[in-house]
Design a protein around this motif. Structure first.
Motif, PDB file in Angstrom:
ATOM      1  N   ASP A 376       0.816  -1.199   0.000  1.00  0.00           N
ATOM      2  CA  ASP A 376       0.000   0.000   0.000  1.00  0.00           C
ATOM      3  C   ASP A 376       0.858   1.260   0.000  1.00  0.00           C
ATOM      4  O   ASP A 376       0.587   2.218  -0.730  1.00  0.00           O
ATOM      5  CB  ASP A 376      -0.916   0.007   1.223  1.00  0.00           C
ATOM      6  N   ARG A 380       0.871   4.135  -2.816  1.00  0.00           N
ATOM      7  CA  ARG A 380       0.432   5.489  -2.471  1.00  0.00           C
ATOM      8  C   ARG A 380       1.514   6.513  -2.746  1.00  0.00           C
ATOM      9  O   ARG A 380       1.254   7.594  -3.284  1.00  0.00           O
ATOM     10  CB  ARG A 380       0.023   5.546  -0.988  1.00  0.00           C
ATOM     11  N   SER A 381       2.753   6.195  -2.374  1.00  0.00           N
ATOM     12  CA  SER A 381       3.857   7.134  -2.609  1.00  0.00           C
ATOM     13  C   SER A 381       4.043   7.377  -4.100  1.00  0.00           C
ATOM     14  O   SER A 381       4.241   8.523  -4.531  1.00  0.00           O
ATOM     15  CB  SER A 381       5.153   6.578  -1.999  1.00  0.00           C
ATOM     16  N   LEU A 384       1.154   9.664  -5.401  1.00  0.00           N
ATOM     17  CA  LEU A 384       1.295  11.069  -5.025  1.00  0.00           C
ATOM     18  C   LEU A 384       2.439  11.739  -5.790  1.00  0.00           C
ATOM     19  O   LEU A 384       2.316  12.898  -6.222  1.00  0.00           O
ATOM     20  CB  LEU A 384       1.536  11.174  -3.518  1.00  0.00           C
ATOM     21  N   PHE A 420      -8.331  13.100   1.584  1.00  0.00           N
ATOM     22  CA  PHE A 420      -7.315  12.050   1.611  1.00  0.00           C
ATOM     23  C   PHE A 420      -6.010  12.670   2.105  1.00  0.00           C
ATOM     24  O   PHE A 420      -5.595  13.719   1.600  1.00  0.00           O
ATOM     25  CB  PHE A 420      -7.099  11.453   0.217  1.00  0.00           C
ATOM     26  N   ASP A 422      -1.969  11.559   2.740  1.00  0.00           N
ATOM     27  CA  ASP A 422      -0.975  10.524   2.434  1.00  0.00           C
ATOM     28  C   ASP A 422      -1.596   9.392   1.625  1.00  0.00           C
ATOM     29  O   ASP A 422      -1.223   8.228   1.761  1.00  0.00           O
ATOM     30  CB  ASP A 422      -0.352   9.962   3.715  1.00  0.00           C
ATOM     31  N   GLY A 423      -2.579   9.727   0.781  1.00  0.00           N
ATOM     32  CA  GLY A 423      -3.199   8.738  -0.090  1.00  0.00           C
ATOM     33  C   GLY A 423      -4.261   7.899   0.561  1.00  0.00           C
ATOM     34  O   GLY A 423      -4.794   6.984  -0.070  1.00  0.00           O
ATOM     35  N   LEU A 424      -4.616   8.190   1.832  1.00  0.00           N
ATOM     36  CA  LEU A 424      -5.624   7.416   2.548  1.00  0.00           C
ATOM     37  C   LEU A 424      -6.787   8.320   2.943  1.00  0.00           C
ATOM     38  O   LEU A 424      -6.601   9.502   3.249  1.00  0.00           O
ATOM     39  CB  LEU A 424      -5.025   6.782   3.805  1.00  0.00           C
ATOM     40  N   GLU A 537      -0.877   5.211 -11.469  1.00  0.00           N
ATOM     41  CA  GLU A 537      -1.309   5.204 -10.074  1.00  0.00           C
ATOM     42  C   GLU A 537      -1.942   6.537  -9.691  1.00  0.00           C
ATOM     43  O   GLU A 537      -2.850   6.594  -8.860  1.00  0.00           O
ATOM     44  CB  GLU A 537      -0.119   4.910  -9.156  1.00  0.00           C
ATOM     45  N   LEU A 541      -5.667   7.094  -8.087  1.00  0.00           N
ATOM     46  CA  LEU A 541      -5.913   7.842  -6.854  1.00  0.00           C
ATOM     47  C   LEU A 541      -6.993   8.898  -7.074  1.00  0.00           C
ATOM     48  O   LEU A 541      -7.898   9.054  -6.242  1.00  0.00           O
ATOM     49  CB  LEU A 541      -4.618   8.497  -6.375  1.00  0.00           C
ATOM     50  N   ARG A 544     -10.325   7.238  -7.205  1.00  0.00           N
ATOM     51  CA  ARG A 544     -10.782   6.861  -5.865  1.00  0.00           C
ATOM     52  C   ARG A 544     -11.376   8.064  -5.132  1.00  0.00           C
ATOM     53  O   ARG A 544     -12.419   7.954  -4.475  1.00  0.00           O
ATOM     54  CB  ARG A 544      -9.621   6.302  -5.046  1.00  0.00           C
TER      55      ARG A 544
END
Length: 638
Positions: A376, A380-381, A384, A420, A422-424, A537, A541, A544
């Motif tokens: 994950d 995510r990194s 971003l 969101f 840090d991608g969460l 990616e 994101l 999402r």
């Protein structure tokens, strides 16, 4: 990166009393909360040479821009206030043990007039008897299903119970023997309460009496050649024994204890808890957290126990067995209000062996967590970084806010904001907007209204901070500025949001839009969209975020639309209260049937007199009704 010397308080200004301190960033956002027996001595540790600090502490003090403290009268008050502030402010540099899910409990509402057995994850009333938590909801559902055969306590909601009581007919569970049906008088309320008390007693571990009772009744019925009754008692006995098998005995002395194991490495800590009641494992739960400060095992165990019992329905047993003694066990006992609690590390015997099993579970949870987080975190990194590069940003957008509008043909217009970090998803910071008036005329006007309202909070907070005024902590989360704002829509929606940002003088927040038709990304004032690769990616994101904003807006819209649909025209008739409206609907079923009824028919309803009947008839007959329309074809039906 700030120099801690720029905001270091004068040493003489810091009190030597016990208290709780907070480090805040330039946006007045709380990033770390700690407690101390001596505030001056503790805070001085943060302002020494940076090379002597732990790397995580270095990052915290250089991110902060000020420090505040609150003096309390005792160490226990400091522990309580620290827990409360960590829960309220969710500081990014504090170690936070978080469940990856909420856990189900079996609850018997003994405080109700007619007790109910149910499975819930929500907070419960003090008068309720709860058992758990359980690791799997299917396990407790199967257990309850077996127990209802022997203890047929009601499980229905209050609405279902009231309907059955009015109609005189029990629900399906009453017909199949899984409910004693007190709603229709099959058993008295006292008899039903006795069933609930027996269910609670069985779950408390007093199983022997019920097993012996069913076995004796089975033999007696068989001796009298009442084989149908004997078969029922046999099945009851099998159900009880199956439930007892599910909660296998692990301690020979019927111990009530919580076993808490802590495992940690350089980066993470894992906590596992086994709840043992009556010598059986009744439930299991666990947390995994990143180590964001230099806390040791004793401090982490103290925080874990505080999290486990403070502000929750989990009641501490007489014995708490741990792998590491908490830093201040006496304060934990005082916090829980029970000095008799035995907190200790078992050194030998079956309790030590069981605690080793709990430790093995903690290690396994940390291993699985690392596997999930590695994948994950990498994704995510990458997302971003790709998004920041595609938009020409200096840094990756760590905080992103996405906005969407939802309505039904221009009615019940609402907006949503999802966040969101840090991608969460950061669900505690989601916001909903009701839109009315001129702002509800179309999507671009609605976007303008939502963006303006969101940024107004940011500017108010920024101005208050610049003028030195006190900032309301509850507004801080909303006002915390994003690095990137996304609107659901194409160039018109993006340009509408851009106009608002220009009017308000905001130029340090990036802005884009995403159009669903071709998944193209629109940048303000550009005639052509930015096309990201389908395998990107960054695009995933953004999708999402868009989908989450759409889901959140739709949920709010449906709720608002549902409320408006339930607002009947009967509500506007003067003199017609709730009980009379209910009587009318019980008699005529629908508003249309009431509209077609004669005044004499209305007078026959209990509570409706001649004057009120005439008012109801006149109001409904004078109401202008819009023609019905087939929403698929547009055809006018009447």
């Amino acid at each position: 990166m700030a120099d801690p010397a720029t905001y270091r308080p004068a040493p003489g200004s810091i009190p030597t009393d016990p208290g709780v301190y907070r480090f805040l960033d330039p946006d007045s956002r709380v990033i770390y909360v700690g407690k101390a027996k001596n505030l001056r001595q503790r805070l001085s540790n943060y302002f020494q040479d940076l090379t002597h600090l732990h790397p995580r502490t270095q990052k915290m003090v250089t991110t902060a821009s000020q420090v505040q403290w609150t003096v309390v009268t005792s160490d226990v008050e400091a522990l309580t206030l620290e827990y409360t502030w960590i829960k309220e402010f969710d500081p990014r540099f504090n170690v936070k043990f978080r469940d990856d899910k909420s856990y189900p409990f079996l609850v018997v509402t003994m405080g109700n007039k007619v007790p109910r057995a149910m499975i819930t994850r929500k907070e419960r009333h003090k008068s309720d008897r709860s058992f758990g938590p359980y690791a799997h909801v299917w396990a407790i559902r199967e257990t309850l299903d077996l127990l209802l055969r022997v203890f047929p306590v009601r499980t229905c909601t209050q609405g279902v119970y009231n309907r059955a009581e009015r109609s005189g007919r029990p629900c399906l569970l009453g017909f199949i023997g899984k409910c004693a049906a007190p709603c229709v008088g099959n058993v008295s309320l006292d008899e039903h309460r006795e069933l609930a008390e027996n269910l609670v007693a069985f779950m408390d571990g007093n199983t022997g009496a019920f097993v012996r009772d069913r076995r004796a009744k089975m033999k007696a019925a068989a001796a009298e050649m009442d084989y149908e009754a004997a078969a029922r008692y046999r099945d009851d006995l099998a159900a009880l024994e199956k439930v007892m098998e599910k909660n296998s005995v692990v301690l020979s002395d019927a111990t009530d204890a919580d076993l808490v194991a802590l495992e940690l490495d350089e980066l993470e800590a894992s906590v596992q808890v086994f709840h043992v009641r009556g010598g059986r494992i009744r439930g299991q739960r666990g947390w995994v957290a990143e180590l964001l400060d230099d806390s040791g095992p004793a401090e982490l165990m103290e925080r874990a126990l505080t999290q486990l019992y403070q502000g929750t329905d989990t009641k501490p047993p007489h014995e708490i067995l741990v792998t590491h003694m908490p830093l201040r066990p006496d304060e934990i006992r005082e916090l829980l209000g029970r000095q008799s609690i035995d907190i200790r590390v078992p050194m030998r015997g079956e309790k030590k062996a069981l605690l080793e099993t709990v430790s093995a579970n903690a290690k396994e949870a940390m291993r699985l967590g690392k596997l999930r987080r590695t994948g994950d975190l990498t994704a995510r990194s990458k997302a971003l970084e790709e998004l920041g590069e595609a938009l020409g940003m200096d840094d990756a957008p760590l905080r992103i806010e996405c906005f969407d509008i939802s309505h039904s043909q221009g009615t019940n217009v609402v907006g949503s904001m999802v966040v969101f970090e840090d991608g969460l998803p950061r669900k505690s910071e989601y916001r909903r907007f009701s839109i009315s008036g001129d702002a509800a005329r179309d999507d671009t006007a609605s976007i303008e209204d939502v963006i303006r309202r969101r940024l107004r909070h940011h500017l108010e907070h920024k101005e208050a901070r610049a003028s030195g005024e006190a900032v309301d902590p509850s507004a801080t989360r909303f006002a915390y500025p994003p690095n990137l704002m996304i609107v659901d829509g194409g160039l018109p929606q993006v340009n509408a949001a851009k106009r608002v940002m220009e009017e308000m003088g905001i130029s340090d927040i990036a802005l884009i839009g995403i159009a669903k038709r071709l998944e193209e990304v629109w940048v303000p004032d550009d005639d052509y969209p930015l096309i990201l690769p389908r395998t990107s990616e960054a695009l995933f994101l953004i999708q999402r975020l868009r989908d989450e904003a759409h889901r959140f807006a739709i949920t709010f819209h449906r709720s608002k639309r549902g409320r408006s649909m339930h607002e009947s025209v009967l509500d506007e008739i003067p003199g017609l209260g709730p009980s009379r409206r209910r009587a009318l609907l019980d008699r005529f079923t629908t508003v249309d049937a009431i509209r077609k009824a004669r005044v004499e028919d209305l007078e026959s309803v209990p509570g409706i007199g001649p004057s009120l009947a005439a008012t109801i008839h006149g109001t409904l007959q004078s109401e202008e009704r819009a023609p019905a329309v087939n929403m698929t074809t547009g055809e006018i039906l009447e």
